[in-house]
Motif scaffolding. Sequence first.
Motif, PDB file in Angstrom:
ATOM      1  N   SER A 313       0.163  -2.024   4.638  1.00 38.71           N
ATOM      2  CA  SER A 313      -0.731  -2.769   3.930  1.00 38.71           C
ATOM      3  C   SER A 313      -0.921  -2.150   2.817  1.00 38.71           C
ATOM      4  N   GLY A 314      -0.629  -1.166   2.233  1.00 39.37           N
ATOM      5  CA  GLY A 314      -0.729  -0.520   1.050  1.00 39.37           C
ATOM      6  C   GLY A 314      -1.920   0.441   1.065  1.00 39.37           C
ATOM      7  N   ALA A 315      -2.635   0.430   2.195  1.00 39.28           N
ATOM      8  CA  ALA A 315      -3.789   1.240   2.450  1.00 39.28           C
ATOM      9  C   ALA A 315      -3.251   2.948   2.875  1.00 39.28           C
ATOM     10  N   LYS A 316      -4.161   3.618   2.578  1.00 37.06           N
ATOM     11  CA  LYS A 316      -3.977   5.132   2.944  1.00 37.06           C
ATOM     12  C   LYS A 316      -3.837   5.105   4.421  1.00 37.06           C
ATOM     13  N   PHE A 317      -2.694   5.956   4.827  1.00 35.77           N
ATOM     14  CA  PHE A 317      -2.151   6.189   6.120  1.00 35.77           C
ATOM     15  C   PHE A 317      -3.009   6.527   7.188  1.00 35.77           C
ATOM     16  N   GLN A 318      -3.444   6.047   8.311  1.00 39.49           N
ATOM     17  CA  GLN A 318      -4.506   6.385   9.142  1.00 39.49           C
ATOM     18  C   GLN A 318      -3.819   7.213  10.396  1.00 39.49           C
ATOM     19  N   ARG A 319      -4.231   8.563  10.573  1.00 38.89           N
ATOM     20  CA  ARG A 319      -3.479   9.374  11.346  1.00 38.89           C
ATOM     21  C   ARG A 319      -3.479   8.638  12.897  1.00 38.89           C
ATOM     22  N   ARG A 320      -2.371   9.033  13.592  1.00 39.25           N
ATOM     23  CA  ARG A 320      -1.939   8.413  15.000  1.00 39.25           C
ATOM     24  C   ARG A 320      -2.110   9.654  15.900  1.00 39.25           C
ATOM     25  N   ASN A 321      -1.537  10.875  15.430  1.00 44.25           N
ATOM     26  CA  ASN A 321      -1.270  11.765  16.134  1.00 44.25           C
ATOM     27  C   ASN A 321      -1.824  13.143  15.596  1.00 44.25           C
ATOM     28  N   THR A 322      -3.166  13.646  15.819  1.00 45.94           N
ATOM     29  CA  THR A 322      -3.584  14.693  15.262  1.00 45.94           C
ATOM     30  C   THR A 322      -3.037  16.094  15.551  1.00 45.94           C
ATOM     31  N   SER A 323      -2.384  16.139  16.693  1.00 46.59           N
ATOM     32  CA  SER A 323      -1.786  17.388  17.168  1.00 46.59           C
ATOM     33  C   SER A 323      -0.511  18.027  16.223  1.00 46.59           C
ATOM     34  N   ILE A 324       0.023  17.032  15.381  1.00 46.17           N
ATOM     35  CA  ILE A 324       0.736  17.460  14.391  1.00 46.17           C
ATOM     36  C   ILE A 324       0.289  17.208  13.054  1.00 46.17           C
ATOM     37  N   SER A 325       1.322  17.731  12.060  1.00 39.11           N
ATOM     38  CA  SER A 325       0.776  17.753  10.887  1.00 39.11           C
ATOM     39  C   SER A 325       0.471  16.272  10.180  1.00 39.11           C
ATOM     40  N   ALA A 326      -0.178  16.074   9.279  1.00 40.64           N
ATOM     41  CA  ALA A 326      -0.255  14.584   8.471  1.00 40.64           C
ATOM     42  C   ALA A 326       1.068  14.043   8.092  1.00 40.64           C
ATOM     43  N   TYR A 327       1.879  14.932   7.625  1.00 39.84           N
ATOM     44  CA  TYR A 327       3.182  14.554   7.125  1.00 39.84           C
ATOM     45  C   TYR A 327       4.021  14.066   8.265  1.00 39.84           C
ATOM     46  N   GLN A 328       4.153  14.946   9.300  1.00 45.41           N
ATOM     47  CA  GLN A 328       5.103  14.654  10.510  1.00 45.41           C
ATOM     48  C   GLN A 328       4.574  13.476  11.096  1.00 45.41           C
ATOM     49  N   ASP A 391      -2.321 -16.850   7.621  1.00 49.84           N
ATOM     50  CA  ASP A 391      -1.275 -17.101   6.633  1.00 49.84           C
ATOM     51  C   ASP A 391       0.133 -16.342   6.755  1.00 49.84           C
ATOM     52  N   GLU A 392       1.023 -17.231   6.425  1.00 49.17           N
ATOM     53  CA  GLU A 392       2.400 -16.777   6.819  1.00 49.17           C
ATOM     54  C   GLU A 392       2.718 -15.239   5.763  1.00 49.17           C
ATOM     55  N   LEU A 393       2.334 -15.269   4.849  1.00 47.11           N
ATOM     56  CA  LEU A 393       2.432 -13.961   4.196  1.00 47.11           C
ATOM     57  C   LEU A 393       1.104 -13.445   3.800  1.00 47.11           C
ATOM     58  N   ILE A 394       0.853 -12.184   4.434  1.00 42.63           N
ATOM     59  CA  ILE A 394      -0.428 -11.438   4.350  1.00 42.63           C
ATOM     60  C   ILE A 394      -0.231 -10.696   2.840  1.00 42.63           C
ATOM     61  N   THR A 395      -1.309 -10.721   2.158  1.00 39.27           N
ATOM     62  CA  THR A 395      -1.508  -9.850   0.829  1.00 39.27           C
ATOM     63  C   THR A 395      -1.443  -8.515   1.079  1.00 39.27           C
ATOM     64  N   ILE A 396      -0.536  -8.087   0.262  1.00 40.19           N
ATOM     65  CA  ILE A 396      -0.196  -6.443   0.406  1.00 40.19           C
ATOM     66  C   ILE A 396      -1.128  -5.857  -0.818  1.00 40.19           C
ATOM     67  N   LYS A 397      -1.551  -4.821  -0.536  1.00 39.09           N
ATOM     68  CA  LYS A 397      -2.359  -3.919  -1.821  1.00 39.09           C
ATOM     69  C   LYS A 397      -1.190  -3.225  -2.395  1.00 39.09           C
TER      70      LYS A 397
END
Length: 525
Positions: A313-328, A391-397
Amino acid sequence: MSAVEEPQFWLAIGILIKNYHALNKKIFEVVISRVQKQQDEEPLCDSTQEELERTLRERPEKRTCRGFRIGFKLLPKKLKENILATAFVDFQQRHYRCQIASDDFEDFSVRLDGGQLEIDSLQTGRWQEFVLKPKLLSWSQSKPDETKVKSLGLVDVEKYNDLYKELKQKHAQRLLQYWQTAQESTDPLKFIYEDLAIAAYLIVLWGQTQTEPKAFADLGCGNGLLVHILNAEGYSGYGYDIRKRKLWSLYPAETSKSLIEQAVEPNSFRLAFPEIDWLIGNHSDELSPWLPVLAGRLNTHFFLLPCCPYELSGAKFQRRNTSISAYQDFLHYVFKVSEQCGFETLQDRLKIPSTKRLALLGLKRTSKDTQSMENFVQEELQKYKIGDPKDELITIKLREKEEIVRNCTKVDRSIINGLVLKIFRLLLDSHEDSWSGRLPMRDIAQTLTKEELSGIKSECGGIKTLLRNKHEVFQFCGGDLIGIRKPQMTAVPHPRLAIKKRDCFFKLHHPLGCPLEDSECTFIH
């Protein structure tokens, strides 16, 4: 010092065999060229690196051979010719010996005797005591990490190193002159050597996999340096970025005309040059998760070196797995996107100055089901409710064309001064010695109001940046601790008297004043 057991000793030797470059900064990498096994008194017979590594990990009573002879090359960072070396592993004597065919490097041996490491080398005792022995002891306590991606695992390391040295010789000095002419504020050595390394990697990869591009497109190309290097090496390609950079006009015409000032809007982006069959994302920020999607839509290969984490979406990444580093965690997310786009996704670790050096590559498609790919993309975007889900095309930030300067210079000076004084007084009150006050960052932040925090966060990223910018008042004392920086005389006086422009903070606000005399302090008393 605790005793080293035999399994630990051979664990350390196994790591040493592949990591001699960790002991000598002149060496780029080690390449094992031949492994031979010794069976008691029988002649040496050919073996494999896998058998060597497996035998080194075995318990002593399970080993069926006496030792190994290992031939390898040391790939120097600067010397033109690679260096041949031979190592001997003797399990019965608990002994490892390395012979290097070069006057620039010394032979050495390591023996385990009574739980202690005995090192024999013509090199200085300092190298043995402070380099070799600490490394071996550290490696003896390590645990194998099977999940770690090997550096340069997808390319021939010897070819890569030779080409990288050649590119540095051909281009580095001229590129540095471009930087100086453009008066770029960024570190030229970091960018130049990094992009030369990435160019060398791509050229070797393309040759090995027989995927040389008819043309490539570097999306979010920034200063266009990678495009220029690859163009100069005979590869046709283009760079797209939302903003033109000062360096663009300094490149030769064949590169300048290939750099296109254009926003890459993922929903509508199309290639103006149909011959493009490779997409490159070199620290492409918001475009990083879109590289596999665009490659899937446009039916190209891709190379992606992710950096700052963003959602589709262009938004800041939301963590999925906090047991590993944010980069991983972010890498796993982009890997999933790539798989959903039907790519057989490969990973490799580059050797570059950046701390973000894990690359994802899409060389083969396992599926070309574009409809399921688009469904996945739309589902990801709808999670953020951006635009109308119908909408078929959703706006990207997207990133703004004009780069917004975010630092404390954009915050009202009275707000900055008030916050600095407030934090300074907190530190004064935290210790009876008015110069020794220290507090964790969290404690400092909790004493500030929401209005005070939000006033600087939107411009400079928060309180940490503010404290770093006031380095003449505050110092980072390790970990999360912040302290007062007591003024000190400059070790080497400046030959010319500097003009003092600002009042001394400590003279005005510290209960004991400034510890320096007016002639010693760089601020006005």
